[in-house]
Design a protein around this motif. Structure first.
Motif, PDB file in Angstrom:
ATOM      1  N   GLN A  29      54.190 -21.046   1.889  1.00 28.86           N
ATOM      2  CA  GLN A  29      55.052 -20.133   1.143  1.00 28.86           C
ATOM      3  C   GLN A  29      56.247 -19.653   1.972  1.00 28.86           C
ATOM      4  N   GLN A  33      63.803 -23.532   2.748  1.00 28.80           N
ATOM      5  CA  GLN A  33      64.226 -24.230   1.537  1.00 28.80           C
ATOM      6  C   GLN A  33      65.413 -25.138   1.826  1.00 28.80           C
ATOM      7  N   ASN A  99      59.887 -17.244   0.791  1.00 27.93           N
ATOM      8  CA  ASN A  99      59.895 -18.213  -0.304  1.00 27.93           C
ATOM      9  C   ASN A  99      58.468 -18.437  -0.779  1.00 27.93           C
ATOM     10  N   ASP A 101      56.033 -20.228  -4.318  1.00 23.35           N
ATOM     11  CA  ASP A 101      56.036 -21.007  -5.550  1.00 23.35           C
ATOM     12  C   ASP A 101      55.411 -20.198  -6.669  1.00 23.35           C
ATOM     13  N   GLU A 102      56.093 -20.139  -7.803  1.00 20.03           N
ATOM     14  CA  GLU A 102      55.549 -19.484  -8.986  1.00 20.03           C
ATOM     15  C   GLU A 102      55.776 -20.395 -10.185  1.00 20.03           C
ATOM     16  N   ASN A 103      54.681 -20.924 -10.704  1.00 19.22           N
ATOM     17  CA  ASN A 103      54.732 -21.850 -11.839  1.00 19.22           C
ATOM     18  C   ASN A 103      55.624 -23.050 -11.553  1.00 19.22           C
ATOM     19  N   GLY A 104      55.509 -23.597 -10.329  1.00 15.74           N
ATOM     20  CA  GLY A 104      56.250 -24.796  -9.971  1.00 15.74           C
ATOM     21  C   GLY A 104      57.701 -24.567  -9.605  1.00 15.74           C
ATOM     22  N   LYS A 105      58.148 -23.316  -9.526  1.00 14.36           N
ATOM     23  CA  LYS A 105      59.537 -23.008  -9.196  1.00 14.36           C
ATOM     24  C   LYS A 105      59.573 -22.127  -7.953  1.00 14.36           C
ATOM     25  N   THR A 106      60.483 -22.440  -7.026  1.00 20.64           N
ATOM     26  CA  THR A 106      60.614 -21.633  -5.819  1.00 20.64           C
ATOM     27  C   THR A 106      61.229 -20.286  -6.163  1.00 20.64           C
ATOM     28  N   GLN A 107      60.571 -19.230  -5.744  1.00 17.79           N
ATOM     29  CA  GLN A 107      61.054 -17.865  -5.933  1.00 17.79           C
ATOM     30  C   GLN A 107      61.217 -17.213  -4.565  1.00 17.79           C
TER      31      GLN A 107
END
Length: 197
Positions: A29, A33, A99, A101-107
């Motif tokens: 996490q 990026q 960084n 991952d939340e539901n396959g998207k980097t947040q």
């Protein structure tokens, strides 16, 4: 804020307070990026180590120097942080980006790493602060840039036509801009440190 994000953020803050490193399993996490969208960072939640039970705050602006690098972020603090909801300037030395991952998207989340005293001393963002900061940054640029152009106005047009001498001049200009950018960062950090006293 989703429950899973709350849990992750709490763990991230706790880890930063009590551990000097991260376990290999949790490292994913925090992976770099490589390239970041300012839009995504403006959507990031801001959490303060000195107020771990507070509601998330919000990034409202990102301040860039003449070297086109981020010098500070501007944060609208939630009332629960203890700053009366003030908008504060946080220089790069006082925060880190997480960084995940939340539901396959980097947040992203932003963790502000200061104690309560340093947090109280953070500069409040208003037009007067901005005017003074711009003036100090210009002075820092002039004193360290040694004639370097602003990266916003710099151009390589005609470089191929002019030849190697222009390439050397370009490199010197870049080096001067980098020196000036570091000096601007030092000036803003010193200003923040002076406010801490």
């Amino acid at each position: 804020m989703t429950q899973s994000r709350t849990t992750r953020t709490t763990l991230a803050v706790s880890a930063s307070l009590f551990l000097t490193g991260l376990a290999g399993a949790a490292l994913a996490q925090f992976d770099p990026q490589g390239l970041y969208s300012t839009h995504a960072i403006l959507d990031a939640e801001v959490h303060f180590e000195s107020a771990p039970a507070s509601e998330p705050s919000e990034v409202v602006d990102i301040l860039l120097g003449d070297d086109r690098k981020v010098q500070a972020i501007v944060v609208d603090t939630h009332d629960s942080v203890g700053l009366d909801g003030d908008t504060v300037v946080i220089t790069n030395q006082h925060y880190r980006l997480v960084n995940f991952d939340e539901n396959g998207k980097t947040q992203h989340d932003i963790i502000v790493e200061t104690d309560t005293e340093a947090l109280d001393a953070m500069p409040r963002y208003d037009q007067e602060w901005m005017n003074t900061a711009q003036e100090r940054a210009r002075e820092a640029w002039d004193s360290a840039g040694e004639g370097a152009e602003s990266a916003w106005h710099r151009t390589r047009q005609g470089l191929d036509r002019i030849g190697e001498g222009a390439e050397d001049a370009w490199e010197r200009t870049q080096e001067g801009a980098e020196r000036a950018g570091r000096r601007i960062s030092e000036v803003l950090d010193q200003w923040t440190s002076d406010s801490d006293s």
